[in-house]
Design a protein around this motif. Sequence first.
Motif, PDB file in Angstrom:
ATOM      1  N   HIS A  56      25.722  65.318 128.417  1.00  0.00           N
ATOM      2  CA  HIS A  56      27.633  63.622 128.552  1.00  0.00           C
ATOM      3  C   HIS A  56      27.077  63.557 129.997  1.00  0.00           C
ATOM      4  O   HIS A  56      27.182  65.111 130.703  1.00  0.00           O
ATOM      5  CB  HIS A  56      28.757  64.246 127.942  1.00  0.00           C
ATOM      6  CG  HIS A  56      29.734  63.915 128.111  1.00  0.00           C
ATOM      7  ND1 HIS A  56      30.414  62.840 128.011  1.00  0.00           N
ATOM      8  CD2 HIS A  56      30.698  64.346 129.696  1.00  0.00           C
ATOM      9  CE1 HIS A  56      31.239  62.514 128.414  1.00  0.00           C
ATOM     10  NE2 HIS A  56      31.202  63.467 129.392  1.00  0.00           N
ATOM     11  N   THR A  93      25.735  67.569 124.990  1.00  0.00           N
ATOM     12  CA  THR A  93      26.167  67.500 123.480  1.00  0.00           C
ATOM     13  C   THR A  93      25.957  68.101 122.346  1.00  0.00           C
ATOM     14  O   THR A  93      25.113  68.739 122.477  1.00  0.00           O
ATOM     15  CB  THR A  93      26.801  66.160 123.601  1.00  0.00           C
ATOM     16  OG1 THR A  93      24.755  65.870 123.106  1.00  0.00           O
ATOM     17  CG2 THR A  93      26.555  65.589 124.157  1.00  0.00           C
ATOM     18  N   GLU A 124      30.090  62.810 121.179  1.00  0.00           N
ATOM     19  CA  GLU A 124      29.459  63.498 121.482  1.00  0.00           C
ATOM     20  C   GLU A 124      27.948  63.592 120.609  1.00  0.00           C
ATOM     21  O   GLU A 124      27.013  64.010 120.548  1.00  0.00           O
ATOM     22  CB  GLU A 124      29.917  64.665 120.716  1.00  0.00           C
ATOM     23  CG  GLU A 124      31.337  65.692 121.267  1.00  0.00           C
ATOM     24  CD  GLU A 124      30.820  65.749 122.738  1.00  0.00           C
ATOM     25  OE1 GLU A 124      30.114  66.574 122.472  1.00  0.00           O
ATOM     26  OE2 GLU A 124      31.555  65.084 123.600  1.00  0.00           O
TER      27      GLU A 124
END
Length: 393
Positions: free
Chosen positions: A62, A74, A354
């Motif tokens: 991320h 993530t 995510e």
Amino acid sequence: MKLDVNVLRYLSKDDFRVLTAVEMGMRNHEIVPCELIDRIARLKHGGTYKVLKNLLKHKLVHHDSSKYDGFRLTYLGYDFLAIKTLVNRGIFNGVGRQIGVGKESDIFEVVKEDGTVLAMKLHRLGRVSFRAVKAKRDYLRHRSSYNWLYLSRLAALKEFAFMKALEEHGFPVPQAVDCNRHCVIMSLVPGYPLVQVRELQNPDVVFETIIAAVIRLAEHGLIHCDFNEFNIMIDDDEKVTIIDFPQMVSVSHPNAQMYFDRDVECIYKFFAKRYNMSFEENENDSDGLEVEIDEVGRPQFSEINKNSGFLDKELAASGFTRKDQDELEKLIEGELEKQSDSDDEGTADEEDEEGINNTNVKQLESLDLSKEDVNHRAGDDKHDDNHQVGDEH
Ligand code: ADP
Ligand code: MG
């Protein structure tokens, strides 16, 4: 489809090298500065930046540039690191369909080279609270992402250690195969969770087996703490298997009595409701259980606890130490407090970012990740096994 493990096949050695660098950086950074990732990965000609772009595209990292330019793993990125390590160890070479979504875990089938199917549990401890933390941007921001990695890894380590010890002592549990990061590999239990079983040929036999198991557990010094129809599997022959161990405690825990009674009560209630069993009649009949019973037949913790113990102590000397246990409990309590502080905030959809959505990951296309294939394409990063996030904490 969110957990697209096919991506794994196309990730290069450099991709994994950079992913591992992000993981290492997360030991002491919530967001790992790009320069640090580059310094750890040591790819030539600014290669790190190109690779990061690719990892971002596949949602394995991320990007955050609010304070400085940086990245964090993530869930998906962490999953891939664990999966790749286990594939390289030869534990399995294919990931199949998802078979369970728990509050704090995702369970998939994985396939060995010889076709044997195993179960892979990816712990997601802190998932709920992590979401809440994200919703409340500045609330305990520091440590929040680091916590989900660390918590999940501790939970997996604990589950693996307990499952192994229970198996060695003849308890009906899955066979513990291996563990890496937040991932536990175990045998696939045939059948269904008790909650899904509408009819039983011999409900009383199943009931007695289950109660005998919870008693025997306590005699060995342990309380399951989440002993209910969701964590008891029943196969076609009505054989019972107990699963889900990250929350187990020792009988010496200050709340042991309460946890034990709650576990027992859950089973009594469930069998009374689902199978119309009546327990009052058993008043002076312990049905062969060698323990004291109270006026409605419940096993008494005080009686069992008199001469119990040893497995809890044995476990304290295993891979999962007393210190780990204390820390896990502390962290879980801390996470729970955070959760109740921001309970109504954050929805499941926030997980999208995510790379994994709790409700969305229903199926995985089967994938042949033969060892050779992965080694060849993704490289064999030896340092994978040696560096675990949170090691020094
Ligand atoms: P959680 O901690 O999230 O509740 P569980 O370990 O209870 O996770 O697993 C969730 C579900 O996944 C279970 O209810 C069961 O249906 C399935 N499951 C878990 N482990 C296995 C296994 N070894 N074999 C078959 N199914 C499993
Ligand atoms: Mg469960």
